[in-house]
Enzyme design. Structure first.
Site: not given
Ligand SMILES: NC(=[NH2+])NCCC[C@H](N)C(=O)O
Ligand SMILES: [Mn+2]
Ligand SMILES: [Mn+2]
Length: 306
Positions: A104, A126, A128, A130, A143, A229, A231, A278
């Site tokens: 990322h 995402d 996350h 980040d 990332h 992303d 994930d 990712e």
């Protein structure tokens, strides 16, 4: 989206702990992203990959003169500077930059390039946030830091990132958050960003949440960057990612989200740039995650069931 889409591969894995995301661009191409875009009615031109030396040939040089840890910081900066140029050139040519990662941290390059000639909003799909800085990161993996870097937050040494581009916190919306580090939580809470968590999606449904996120990202900006992303999607559905977090969005919710983006774009031409990041083929099952990445990209560009 009417314009030509230019595919830019950024096979970088310096920002992630687990090897394999550098193969993401190949896997997403193998999943026929270009054909899927053509089926959606857009012209896609593949620009190939940025050349990126393998991490084994590099020293993670964690002894950077910065507060905290950011592994392969110089390497990430080098790649992102080149990517920023490619993205800016693509936009100057009147084309749409679609960046295939890579981890990322490539978003630092895509967003800086996209923001060069425009006030930029962003939607961050995402698990996350980040938003770590080298000082708050529990892992030292860049990332986990691209939004901080893009916003000019945190001590990134003497990197060009310290000069923040035309991206304002209040124009950024997260969608689907479910894994935030302890120190990162305060950063998100104290920021001007809008955060829609998985709980918001549970409560209100994906379409309503993405509509609101689009309002945030378009308000007072010239265009929107979409950062996807993989994930973000539930790991049972998309297992090929380095930092899986359970409880993610379903296959249909993911499509609904990107379809909502494309509907708004069809009406208002709001999206300027996108990255898909990712995907880790080593951890994937039968290229499923790369295939979902390619499908979601096509949805973002107007692919529909009927
Ligand atoms: N783009 C990603 N997959 N980021 C994961 C970040 C994980 C964790 N928050 C970290 O800073 O290390
Ligand atoms: Mn991410
Ligand atoms: Mn993530």
């Amino acid at each position: 989206m009417a314009t030509t889409v230019r595919i830019i591969g950024a096979p970088m894995d310096y920002g992630a702990d687990r090897r394999g995301v550098d193969m993401g661009p190949s896997a997403i191409r193998y999943a026929e992203v270009a054909d899927r875009l053509s089926d959606a009615g857009v012209t896609a031109v593949d620009d190939g990959d940025l050349s990126i030396p393998r991490a084994e040939e590099r020293d993670p040089n964690t002894d950077e003169p910065i507060e905290g840890t950011a592994k392969f910081l110089r390497e990430v900066e080098d790649v992102c500077t080149r990517l920023e140029e490619r993205v800016a050139e693509t936009l100057a040519d009147g084309e749409f930059p679609l960046v295939l990662g890579g981890d990322h941290s490539v978003a630092i390059g895509s967003m800086r390039g996209s923001a060069r000639e425009a006030d930029l909003g962003a939607i961050w799909f995402d698990a996350h946030a980040d938003l770590n800085t080298p000082a708050t990161s529990p892992s030292g993996n860049v990332h986990g830091m691209p939004l901080a870097a893009t916003l000019g937050r945190g001590a990134f040494g003497d990197l060009s990132w310290a000069r923040a581009p035309r991206v304002r916190e209040e124009s950024i919306a997260y969608v689907g958050l479910r894994s935030i580090d302890e120190r990162e939580r305060e950063l998100v809470r104290d920021s001007e960003m809008t955060a829609y968590t998985m709980a918001d999606i549970d409560e209100r449904g994906m379409t309503a949440v993405v509509e609101d996120a689009l309002d945030v990202a378009t308000d007072g900006t010239d265009g929107v960057h979409v950062s996807l992303d993989l994930d973000w999607v539930d790991p049972k559905t998309a297992p090929g990612v380095g930092t899986p977090v359970r409880g993610g969005v379903t296959y249909r919710e993911a499509h609904a989200a990107l379809e909502t983006v494309s509907e708004r774009h069809a009406a208002e031409e709001i999206v300027r740039s996108m990255d898909v990041v990712e995907v880790n083929p080593i951890l994937d099952e039968g290229n499923e995650t790369a295939t979902i990445a390619a499908e979601l990209t096509a949805s973002a560009f107007g692919n529909r069931i009927l």
